[in-house]
Design a protein around this motif. Structure first.
Motif, PDB file in Angstrom:
ATOM      1  N   GLY A 264      47.696  50.810  80.909  1.00  0.00           N
ATOM      2  CA  GLY A 264      47.968  50.329  82.257  1.00  0.00           C
ATOM      3  C   GLY A 264      48.677  48.979  82.239  1.00  0.00           C
ATOM      4  N   LYS A 265      48.235  48.083  81.356  1.00  0.00           N
ATOM      5  CA  LYS A 265      48.854  46.759  81.249  1.00  0.00           C
ATOM      6  C   LYS A 265      50.276  46.860  80.719  1.00  0.00           C
ATOM      7  CE  LYS A 265      44.515  44.238  80.631  1.00  0.00           C
ATOM      8  NZ  LYS A 265      43.647  43.486  79.680  1.00  0.00           N
ATOM      9  N   LYS A 266      50.501  47.734  79.717  1.00  0.00           N
ATOM     10  CA  LYS A 266      51.841  47.895  79.167  1.00  0.00           C
ATOM     11  C   LYS A 266      52.827  48.385  80.219  1.00  0.00           C
ATOM     12  CE  LYS A 266      51.218  48.479  74.189  1.00  0.00           C
ATOM     13  NZ  LYS A 266      52.264  47.488  73.827  1.00  0.00           N
ATOM     14  N   LEU A 267      52.329  49.196  81.158  1.00  0.00           N
ATOM     15  CA  LEU A 267      53.193  49.734  82.208  1.00  0.00           C
ATOM     16  C   LEU A 267      53.241  48.826  83.438  1.00  0.00           C
ATOM     17  CD1 LEU A 267      52.195  53.511  81.993  1.00  0.00           C
ATOM     18  CD2 LEU A 267      54.294  52.428  81.157  1.00  0.00           C
ATOM     19  N   GLY A 268      52.503  47.744  83.410  1.00  0.00           N
ATOM     20  CA  GLY A 268      52.511  46.804  84.524  1.00  0.00           C
ATOM     21  C   GLY A 268      51.862  47.348  85.784  1.00  0.00           C
ATOM     22  N   LEU A 269      50.899  48.262  85.602  1.00  0.00           N
ATOM     23  CA  LEU A 269      50.250  48.885  86.758  1.00  0.00           C
ATOM     24  C   LEU A 269      48.949  48.178  87.094  1.00  0.00           C
ATOM     25  CD1 LEU A 269      50.701  52.679  85.901  1.00  0.00           C
ATOM     26  CD2 LEU A 269      51.766  51.461  87.803  1.00  0.00           C
ATOM     27  N   PRO A 270      48.674  47.959  88.375  1.00  0.00           N
ATOM     28  CA  PRO A 270      47.364  47.441  88.744  1.00  0.00           C
ATOM     29  C   PRO A 270      46.293  48.497  88.473  1.00  0.00           C
ATOM     30  CG  PRO A 270      48.591  48.086  90.704  1.00  0.00           C
ATOM     31  CD  PRO A 270      49.539  48.202  89.548  1.00  0.00           C
ATOM     32  N   VAL A 274      45.663  53.345  88.137  1.00  0.00           N
ATOM     33  CA  VAL A 274      45.325  54.053  86.901  1.00  0.00           C
ATOM     34  C   VAL A 274      44.070  54.876  87.168  1.00  0.00           C
ATOM     35  CG1 VAL A 274      44.736  53.836  84.461  1.00  0.00           C
ATOM     36  CG2 VAL A 274      46.305  52.182  85.525  1.00  0.00           C
ATOM     37  N   VAL A 275      44.174  56.182  87.030  1.00  0.00           N
ATOM     38  CA  VAL A 275      43.038  57.062  87.303  1.00  0.00           C
ATOM     39  C   VAL A 275      42.081  57.024  86.112  1.00  0.00           C
ATOM     40  CG1 VAL A 275      42.286  59.414  87.813  1.00  0.00           C
ATOM     41  CG2 VAL A 275      44.445  58.552  88.761  1.00  0.00           C
ATOM     42  N   VAL A 276      40.829  56.646  86.380  1.00  0.00           N
ATOM     43  CA  VAL A 276      39.824  56.530  85.328  1.00  0.00           C
ATOM     44  C   VAL A 276      38.623  57.394  85.669  1.00  0.00           C
ATOM     45  CG1 VAL A 276      38.243  54.969  84.119  1.00  0.00           C
ATOM     46  CG2 VAL A 276      40.546  54.187  84.734  1.00  0.00           C
ATOM     47  N   THR A 277      38.285  58.298  84.756  1.00  0.00           N
ATOM     48  CA  THR A 277      37.081  59.122  84.902  1.00  0.00           C
ATOM     49  C   THR A 277      36.218  59.076  83.649  1.00  0.00           C
ATOM     50  OG1 THR A 277      38.221  61.108  84.099  1.00  0.00           O
ATOM     51  CG2 THR A 277      38.236  60.727  86.481  1.00  0.00           C
TER      52      THR A 277
END
Length: 326
Positions: A264-270, A274-277
């Motif tokens: 997520g950090k590498k892609l610059g996404l908050p 990012v879907v987390v299960t």
């Protein structure tokens, strides 16, 4: 105009039995703690299949939900592809059992074995079959019963995995042939057999009978994960003339929260994109990506037109990514 494989329905299935970290000792005799597991993996619980549940029964339930959400009947399906490392038996394929359960008596069905990357591989195959006109409506399923191939004396691996199934329905549609199209834009698949022994099952497979046990060199797998996943996502974006800023959702293989956060950090996404299960499902191998997608879509988080990256890495080593617009 070009033919695109469009995602029209997503479904999932999780066994009823839930085993929290603190209950592992009582359930399986594992001497460990919730804090030890959570700190290293982000996992807090996992679902464990009942004795009568199999890869096909769970996959069928997920497929039925996906078809229901798509507003389609099983008779409309002409292609069933199942990604699994824990098939019901060596043969026939788990996919043909699900095909029969859906009432799909046309077309074809087969299994794909690419471990945790299996769903991305299966999605790529279905996309190709739809693009070339060999299928019009495909159900792609990831389903796993990893609880039956775990060595419950090895806390380094047994605490990581859970059981479940996820599915998507793809139908043929038309697009302009550019990155604004709905559907699967591209898939990018890789493997490197030199690393086959760092994550493997040391015997036969079949969720109805005796199986080998999963063995993993965890540090080695982790070392490869982020670099290979980052590279394949960059490859997918470049192939479509897109930038990281175009990504709306990252739907990663749910193996370890540290790997997910790093991607997520590498892609610059908050974090909210990012879907987390993994905290609730643990690592369900080939089922993890479609389960995460089904959960996010079921909650209405993913909207029509959103650009999604689906990516995973698994035994083989195998890894891959798919770029899709919902």
């Amino acid at each position: 105009m070009v033919t695109r494989a469009i995602i029209v329905g997503c479904g999932g299935y999780l066994p009823q039995r839930v085993v929290a970290n603190d209950a592992l000792g009582e359930a399986f005799g594992i001497e460990t703690s919730d804090a030890w597991i959570t700190e290293r993996t982000g996992i807090r619980q996992r679902h464990v299949a009942a004795p009568e549940e199999t890869a096909s029964s769970m996959g069928l339930a997920a497929a039925r939900q996906a078809l229901e959400r798509a507003g389609l009947e099983g008779a409309a399906v002409d292609c069933v592809i199942v990604a699994t490392a824990t098939p019901d038996s060596a043969f026939p394929a788990t996919a043909v059992r699900i095909q029969a359960g859906l009432g799909s008596h046309q077309g074809f069905a087969f299994d794909v074995s690419a471990a945790c990357t299996g769903f991305v591989y299966a999605l790529g195959l279905a996309d190709s079959l739809i693009r070339t006109g060999q299928a019009r409506c495909a159900v792609v399923i990831g389903t796993e019963v990893f609880s039956r191939i775990l060595d419950w004396t090895d806390r380094g691996t047994c605490v990581l995995f859970g059981d479940g199934a996820g599915a998507v329905v793809l139908v043929a549609g038309e697009g302009r042939g550019d990155a604004t199209d709905r559907g699967i834009l591209s898939t990018h698949l890789h493997s490197d057999g030199r690393y086959g022994d760092i994550l493997l099952v040391d015997g036969g497979a079949g969720s109805n009978g005796e199986c080998g046990k999963l063995r993993m060199a965890g540090k080695e797998v982790f070392r490869h994960a982020v670099s290979k996943l980052a590279s394949v996502v960059d490859e997918a974006l470049a192939a479509n003339g897109l930038a990281q800023s175009d990504i709306r959702w990252l739907i990663p293989h749910q193996a370890n929260l540290r790997i997910i956060d790093a991607m997520g950090k590498k892609l610059g996404l908050p974090k909210e994109r990012v879907v987390v299960t993994v905290d609730r499902h643990a690592n369900t191998s080939a089922a993890s990506i479609p389960l995460a997608l089904a959960e996010a879509a079921g909650k209405g988080l993913i909207e029509r037109g959103d650009l999604m990256v689906l990516e995973g890495i698994g035994g083989g080593l195998t890894w891959g990514a798919a770029l899709a617009r919902f």
